[in-house]
Design a protein around this motif. Structure first.
Motif, mmCIF file in Angstrom:
data_model
loop_
_atom_site.group_PDB
_atom_site.id
_atom_site.type_symbol
_atom_site.label_atom_id
_atom_site.label_comp_id
_atom_site.label_asym_id
_atom_site.label_seq_id
_atom_site.Cartn_x
_atom_site.Cartn_y
_atom_site.Cartn_z
ATOM 1 N N VAL A 90 0.845 -1.201 0.000
ATOM 2 C CA VAL A 90 0.000 0.000 0.000
ATOM 3 C C VAL A 90 0.880 1.251 0.000
ATOM 4 O O VAL A 90 0.617 2.224 -0.734
ATOM 5 C CB VAL A 90 -0.949 -0.001 1.213
ATOM 6 C CG1 VAL A 90 -1.653 1.343 1.351
ATOM 7 C CG2 VAL A 90 -1.986 -1.109 1.068
ATOM 8 N N GLY A 91 1.938 1.254 0.799
ATOM 9 C CA GLY A 91 2.856 2.386 0.821
ATOM 10 C C GLY A 91 3.525 2.606 -0.528
ATOM 11 O O GLY A 91 3.699 3.754 -0.979
ATOM 12 N N LEU A 96 3.935 5.606 -5.630
ATOM 13 C CA LEU A 96 3.823 5.622 -7.086
ATOM 14 C C LEU A 96 2.755 6.611 -7.531
ATOM 15 O O LEU A 96 2.917 7.316 -8.544
ATOM 16 C CB LEU A 96 3.493 4.211 -7.585
ATOM 17 C CG LEU A 96 3.480 4.007 -9.106
ATOM 18 C CD1 LEU A 96 4.843 4.347 -9.713
ATOM 19 C CD2 LEU A 96 3.075 2.581 -9.449
ATOM 20 N N GLY A 97 1.681 6.712 -6.763
ATOM 21 C CA GLY A 97 0.641 7.694 -7.079
ATOM 22 C C GLY A 97 1.159 9.112 -6.978
ATOM 23 O O GLY A 97 0.800 9.990 -7.795
ATOM 24 N N ALA A 98 2.031 9.349 -5.993
ATOM 25 C CA ALA A 98 2.625 10.678 -5.854
ATOM 26 C C ALA A 98 3.491 11.015 -7.062
ATOM 27 O O ALA A 98 3.517 12.173 -7.539
ATOM 28 C CB ALA A 98 3.458 10.747 -4.568
ATOM 29 N N VAL A 99 4.203 10.023 -7.600
ATOM 30 C CA VAL A 99 5.022 10.240 -8.800
ATOM 31 C C VAL A 99 4.129 10.601 -9.983
ATOM 32 O O VAL A 99 4.427 11.530 -10.760
ATOM 33 C CB VAL A 99 5.858 8.976 -9.104
ATOM 34 C CG1 VAL A 99 6.531 9.104 -10.484
ATOM 35 C CG2 VAL A 99 6.915 8.772 -8.033
ATOM 36 N N ILE A 100 3.020 9.886 -10.154
ATOM 37 C CA ILE A 100 2.099 10.152 -11.257
ATOM 38 C C ILE A 100 1.546 11.569 -11.157
ATOM 39 O O ILE A 100 1.476 12.313 -12.150
ATOM 40 C CB ILE A 100 0.965 9.121 -11.266
ATOM 41 C CG1 ILE A 100 1.526 7.706 -11.442
ATOM 42 C CG2 ILE A 100 -0.064 9.436 -12.335
ATOM 43 C CD1 ILE A 100 2.303 7.501 -12.702
ATOM 44 N N LEU A 101 1.157 11.957 -9.939
ATOM 45 C CA LEU A 101 0.635 13.308 -9.755
ATOM 46 C C LEU A 101 1.690 14.364 -10.050
ATOM 47 O O LEU A 101 1.399 15.428 -10.628
ATOM 48 C CB LEU A 101 0.106 13.468 -8.322
ATOM 49 C CG LEU A 101 -1.163 12.686 -7.979
ATOM 50 C CD1 LEU A 101 -1.501 12.859 -6.494
ATOM 51 C CD2 LEU A 101 -2.335 13.167 -8.842
ATOM 52 N N ALA A 102 2.932 14.098 -9.671
ATOM 53 C CA ALA A 102 4.016 15.058 -9.929
ATOM 54 C C ALA A 102 4.244 15.223 -11.420
ATOM 55 O O ALA A 102 4.419 16.355 -11.925
ATOM 56 C CB ALA A 102 5.290 14.585 -9.230
#
Length: 671
Positions: A90-91, A96-102
């Motif tokens: 989950v972490g 990975l979601g933070a990378v996509i948003l960036a």
């Protein structure tokens, strides 16, 4: 027989032998190759086969490196693959979601349209799936492979409970190679025939059928959170399997170590009580012990020795142990000296009936608390040795009670029995007289000592109890002998008994009778059948002539009852502990009791059985000696009248009082 390891086992061995740094480099190398491919696959799915290289491998590599940095921050590369869990994945997904948003924010800020935004979302799903599948596959390879063993070299197991604990146990068994899980049993009908952790789940009603058909060697109960009632029901249900039944430790016991094959233990008799264990309250438990000088009589016995263990765990100033058995006293002294080096533990060899010994201990050591556990308790033996049984239980209680008052002991606790309630045995009657002695001592004015009594039922595993006897009879091939098919008893564990005694002294106000809430009585026949099943054997009966162990009913012995009672009336009230109650009992005036005891002890010194039984009957309400015939009662009554003694024994000649002194002080001449 030699077995050739397949390639997967060789690979597993090589991977496990790598250094930690090499393992991390392997993971990084795999990801730097796979993650750009994941991005290109996302582009392929988004824009089609003609334009999917639009973003180029440079962009793919940058996104892959950023993703790996997020995984590093989430701790993915620091984790041991064999023990990776859902929370770590989950972490990684959140990182990975933070990378996509960036990247999405950067593309919007610089107005970059070379990569479709939805491709980034698709990449998130593909990359996270790769991470999860790659780690789980590696975990499966490293953990589940195990050393190849012939099928008949491991114990085949059925696990009762298809929940989280059962699944973890199945995985641990596969790793060990010692056990081979074949299936689950569970009470939930919705799980029947389902597959959990690669094993088929069967409803618990099919236990006997599945165990026989699949050749299962053992059933393990994997429900550590089960209540005592649930555990007992499961044990009785698995009894029909005729295979050994084991269980996992409780949730509390598993908290620090997790579930492994070492978490499997034999089913304890305590698991059959059908009630949760009674926990002590710390303030009550330590009140009469911590920093005090404590004396335990009968310290070498089952209850006495456990009392000594519990006392030492609290931290007394001094522990004094009195017992007439040299070996028993030596054994408990050696045990405690090894566990508590440097603590003051004193052993006193002698009988509690010798007032000189008891008084010397109290005088020389300033005893604060006495736990009087010394007594004869085996019903048939005391029934056939009336004089010694009464003398030990009655005179011992009187010596301790008198000495406690004389030397200003703060607290004096008598360990009694449920057999003292409406007794049918001389053992139970003699313990009721001991209670009367302590009650009378509490009634005396000017005494600084607080007296109380504690009643409990049969103590599991204590000397003379049915459990050691049944185990011995099973080991010898049977039969198990039970007095009556309907006989039931209250049971408690030895630690519970000792803790109850210690807490009772803390709650006592003077003359209290404390009783523990021990739940429902247990049928002895059911207990025997469960013990047979726990050993993987079957009961031999008319319906099963090929069984292993026969249960034989031999009839009630003299003095035994079908059931025991804890209270003489209905006046039990709660104490400061929610599972301990207190009750009131009839008393006898101290002076009147002392006169009657003098006559009783005189009868014991002459071994006049009928007179002893007659006098005990006069003292203890509701006691009717089974071994005393009507003719003997009439003869004893005639002797009573001839000696000028009233029916209530209210007047005893002065000469008998002198004889009483001779009984208390056998080494002193009568003047």
């Amino acid at each position: 027989m030699n077995y050739k390891l397949p390639s997967t086992h060789l690979l597993r061995r090589e991977l496990l032998s790598l250094r930690r740094t090499a393992k991390v480099i392997t993971m990084l190398g795999a990801d730097i190759l796979a993650l750009p491919c994941c991005f290109q696959l996302a582009m392929l799915l988004r824009v089609g086969p003609t334009d999917f290289l639009l973003g180029g491998w440079t962009t793919s590599t940058v996104i892959a490196l950023a993703s790996m940095l997020a995984f590093r921050i989430a701790g993915l590369y620091d984790a041991v693959i064999r023990f990776i869990d859902f929370r770590l994945l989950v972490g990684a997904g959140m990182g990975l979601g933070a990378v996509i948003l960036a990247f999405y924010a950067a593309a919007a800020y610089f107005s970059y349209h070379g990569i479709p935004h939805t491709a980034l979302v698709i990449y998130w799903f593909i990359a996270l799936s790769y991470v999860a599948l790659s780690r789980m596959s590696a975990r499966l390879l490293l953990c589940e492979g195990g050393a190849l063993q012939p099928k008949d070299s491991s114990c085949t197991v059925a696990i009762y409970g298809a929940g989280t604990a059962g699944v973890k146990l199945a995985l641990a068994m596969r790793r060990s190679g010692k056990y081979r899980p074949l299936c689950f049993f569970d009470d939930m009908a919705g799980l029947d025939r389902r597959n959990v952790a690669g094993l088929t789940v069967f409803h618990s009603s099919r236990i006997a059928e599945v165990v026989d058909r699949r050749g299962i060697d053992m059933v393990v109960i994997a429900i550590p959170s089960a209540t005592s009632d649930q555990r007992r029901d499961i044990l009785y249900r698995t009894r029909q399997c005729n295979v050994p039944v084991k269980t996992l430790y409780s949730m509390l016991e598993l908290a620090d170590v997790g579930i492994t094959t070492h978490s499997i233990r034999d089913v304890k008799i305590e698991d059959l009580l059908g009630r949760p264990p009674i926990r002590p309250q710390p303030d009550l438990f330590a009140k009469c012990v911590r920093g005090q000088n404590v004396l335990v009589t009968g310290a070498g016995g089952s209850i006495g020795s456990e009392l000594c263990r519990q006392i030492m765990s609290v931290g007394p100033s001094e522990l004094h142990m009195l017992d007439h058995s040299e070996y028993a006293l030596y054994a408990i002294e050696q045990e405690l000296a090894g566990r508590y080096p440097g603590k003051l533990i004193r052993c006193h060899l002698g009988t509690v009936c010798d007032s000189d010994v008891v008084e010397r201990i109290l005088r020389d050591n300033a005893i604060d608390t006495i736990y009087h556990a010394a007594a004869y308790k085996h019903v048939p033996l005391v029934e056939s040795n009336v004089a010694e049984g009464v003398r030990a239980n009655v005179l011992g209680a009187q010596v301790v009670a008198d000495a406690a008052s004389r030397f200003h002991v703060k607290t004096c606790v008598l360990i009694s029995t449920d057999k003292a309630v409406r007794p049918t045995s001389i053992m139970g009657a003699s313990k009721r007289i001991a209670e009367l002695i302590f009650q009378a001592a509490a009634m005396r004015s000017g005494s600084r000592t607080t007296y109380c009594m504690v009643r409990f039922g049969n103590v599991l595993g204590s000397s003379g109890s049915v459990i050691p006897l049944f185990k011995k009879q099973i080991a010898q091939g049977g039969p198990i002998t039970i007095t009556h098919p309907d006989v039931v008893r209250y049971f408690m564990s030895i630690p519970e008994a000792a803790q109850l005694v210690m807490q009772a002294g803390a709650m006592a106000t003077g003359g209290d009778v404390f009783v523990m809430d021990m739940g429902e009585q247990v049928r002895i026949a059911d207990l025997a059948r469960t013990l047979i099943a726990m050993c993987g054997l079957s009961e031999k009966s008319p319906s099963n002539p090929d069984g292993d162990i026969e249960i034989r009913f031999v009839g009630l012995r003299p003095g035994e009852k079908l059931y025991e009672e804890l209270f003489a009336g209905n006046d039990a009230v709660p104490s400061r502990h929610p599972r301990i109650m207190t009750t009131s009992e009839y008393t006898v005036e101290p002076e009147q009791l002392r006169q009657q005891l003098a006559y009783l002890l005189l009868a014991c010194s002459s071994n006049d059985r009928n007179m002893i039984l007659f006098l005990v009957q006069k003292l203890v309400r509701g006691y009717t000696p089974h071994s005393m015939t009507t003719q003997a009662r009439d003869k004893t009554a005639d002797a009573e009248v001839a000696n000028g003694v009233t029916s209530d024994l209210s007047a005893i000649p002065l000469a008998l009082a002198n004889r009483q002194a001779a009984i208390y002080h056998p080494r002193k001449a009568i003047k």
